[in-house]
Design a protein around this motif. Sequence first.
Motif, short mmCIF file in Angstrom:
data_model
loop_
_atom_site.label_atom_id
_atom_site.label_comp_id
_atom_site.label_asym_id
_atom_site.label_seq_id
_atom_site.Cartn_x
_atom_site.Cartn_y
_atom_site.Cartn_z
N ASN A 197 -43.86 10.23 32.37
CA ASN A 197 -43.42 9.38 31.27
C ASN A 197 -43.74 7.90 31.47
O ASN A 197 -43.34 7.07 30.66
CB ASN A 197 -41.91 9.52 31.06
N ASN A 198 -44.44 7.57 32.55
CA ASN A 198 -44.70 6.17 32.86
C ASN A 198 -45.54 5.52 31.76
O ASN A 198 -46.58 6.06 31.36
CB ASN A 198 -45.42 6.05 34.20
N PHE A 199 -45.09 4.39 31.29
CA PHE A 199 -45.80 3.72 30.20
C PHE A 199 -46.24 2.31 30.58
O PHE A 199 -47.41 1.95 30.42
CB PHE A 199 -44.90 3.65 28.96
N MET A 200 -45.32 1.51 31.12
CA MET A 200 -45.60 0.10 31.34
C MET A 200 -46.73 -0.12 32.35
O MET A 200 -47.70 -0.85 32.07
CB MET A 200 -44.33 -0.62 31.81
N PHE A 201 -46.64 0.51 33.53
CA PHE A 201 -47.68 0.30 34.54
C PHE A 201 -49.02 0.85 34.08
O PHE A 201 -50.07 0.25 34.33
CB PHE A 201 -47.26 0.96 35.86
N ALA A 202 -48.97 2.02 33.42
CA ALA A 202 -50.22 2.60 32.93
C ALA A 202 -50.84 1.72 31.85
O ALA A 202 -52.07 1.58 31.77
CB ALA A 202 -49.95 3.99 32.38
N LEU A 203 -50.02 1.11 31.02
CA LEU A 203 -50.53 0.24 29.96
C LEU A 203 -51.20 -1.00 30.54
O LEU A 203 -52.23 -1.47 30.05
CB LEU A 203 -49.39 -0.15 29.03
N ILE A 204 -50.61 -1.53 31.64
CA ILE A 204 -51.12 -2.78 32.21
C ILE A 204 -52.32 -2.54 33.11
O ILE A 204 -53.33 -3.26 33.04
CB ILE A 204 -49.99 -3.49 32.99
N PHE A 205 -52.26 -1.53 33.97
CA PHE A 205 -53.27 -1.38 35.02
C PHE A 205 -54.36 -0.35 34.72
O PHE A 205 -55.43 -0.39 35.32
CB PHE A 205 -52.59 -0.99 36.34
N ALA A 206 -54.12 0.61 33.82
CA ALA A 206 -55.10 1.66 33.57
C ALA A 206 -56.13 1.21 32.55
O ALA A 206 -55.86 0.38 31.67
CB ALA A 206 -54.40 2.93 33.10
N ASP A 213 -59.48 2.75 29.88
CA ASP A 213 -59.58 3.83 28.89
C ASP A 213 -59.77 5.20 29.52
O ASP A 213 -59.47 6.22 28.90
CB ASP A 213 -60.74 3.53 27.93
N ARG A 214 -60.31 5.24 30.74
CA ARG A 214 -60.60 6.53 31.38
C ARG A 214 -59.42 7.08 32.17
O ARG A 214 -59.44 8.25 32.57
CB ARG A 214 -61.81 6.40 32.31
N THR A 215 -58.42 6.27 32.45
CA THR A 215 -57.32 6.71 33.31
C THR A 215 -55.96 6.51 32.65
O THR A 215 -54.96 6.35 33.32
CB THR A 215 -57.35 5.94 34.65
N GLN A 216 -55.91 6.53 31.35
CA GLN A 216 -54.64 6.33 30.66
C GLN A 216 -53.74 7.55 30.79
O GLN A 216 -54.21 8.69 30.81
CB GLN A 216 -54.88 6.06 29.17
N THR A 217 -52.44 7.31 30.88
CA THR A 217 -51.48 8.41 30.86
C THR A 217 -51.22 8.83 29.42
O THR A 217 -51.57 8.12 28.47
CB THR A 217 -50.15 7.98 31.52
N VAL A 218 -50.58 9.98 29.26
CA VAL A 218 -50.37 10.52 27.93
C VAL A 218 -49.52 9.60 27.05
O VAL A 218 -49.84 9.39 25.87
CB VAL A 218 -49.73 11.92 28.02
N PRO A 219 -48.42 9.02 27.55
CA PRO A 219 -47.64 8.11 26.68
C PRO A 219 -48.46 6.95 26.15
O PRO A 219 -48.26 6.51 25.01
CB PRO A 219 -46.52 7.62 27.61
N VAL A 220 -49.41 6.43 26.95
CA VAL A 220 -50.25 5.33 26.49
C VAL A 220 -51.23 5.82 25.42
O VAL A 220 -51.52 5.12 24.44
CB VAL A 220 -51.02 4.70 27.66
N THR A 221 -51.70 7.04 25.59
CA THR A 221 -52.65 7.62 24.63
C THR A 221 -52.02 7.75 23.24
O THR A 221 -52.73 7.72 22.22
CB THR A 221 -53.14 8.99 25.13
#
Length: 322
Positions: free
Chosen positions: A255-264, A266-274
């Motif tokens: 469920n991680n959103f914030m770190f994935a949004l900042i550091f990921a 387009d190729r490594t996004q988590t599902v919540p960011v997608t």
Amino acid sequence: MSTSSQLLSRRSFGRLAAGVAGAAGTGALSACTTGGGRPSADTPLRIMAINHVWSQAVRRRTKEFEERMGRRVSMTLLTADQLASSYNVKLNASGTDVDVMMVRALQEQLLFTHNGWLTDLSDRVAQDEDFAWPDFQKAPRDASVSGGKVLSVPVVTERPALYYRKDLVEDHGGPPPTLEQLMATAQELTDKRKGFYGFVGRGQRSGAVSQWSSVEEAARTDGLSAFGAFRRIALPLAAPGTATASLVAFVFSWNNFMFALIFADDRTQTVPVTLFNFISYAGTDWGGLMAAATLITVPVVLAAVLGQKYLVAGLTSGATKG
């Protein structure tokens, strides 16, 4: 660390410890290493300990101790977690505001010894006849020694106790003398459909701290190798806690959103960011967003269902079943 331990005479130090050393064991009092010099009478002797019945017994004797040594005593009692955090901050920062501290000889003393945080008390305990060092049980005395030096004095020991019902074990050859027979008898007696269990254990959060040091040692005594004791004793004991921690870690990562949004990228996004792809300047695709949100909950639900037995066991490890 502090200089105060130099002021402690063998007699006064021994009587402080002797006043609370009813059983001797895994909880121990230890003096911090000295830094030279001599403290004044106005400088308090600072003691940190777990809020335990034996620590409270020490606190009740501090007035007598102050009269004997001519110095004020300041004693702080904390929970186990608070004390560990305090040690972690103060000792790693080379603080000088701890003189005597309660440590667990089987868990913390080796680390503290390696870091040079404890004072050698060998001459104090060995040469003080009133302290009667040989009167302590051999196992706690051995646990207080690291590198050939006495670095702590035993205060209290806690040992597991096994109770059994005579009417049940009589039909199975009497009380089981080994862990293997205990396990076999417990499995034979267990009937989950009737809510009957052959073995019931009690623990509270980090129960392995007190269980492994004794149960694993008993397994080694029964002939198991180090790996066998780990596989057949330690690993099953850790299974509920490990499963619970793994599931919680998976949920937070999934469920991680914030770190994935900042550091990921387009190729490594988590599902919540997608899910943000369903939101644009033109509008929000609510149907697709809701469908995707439903789909990403499936792995979490499946993980919870498959691991619910271990999850419940881990979350209720402090409860009693019967």
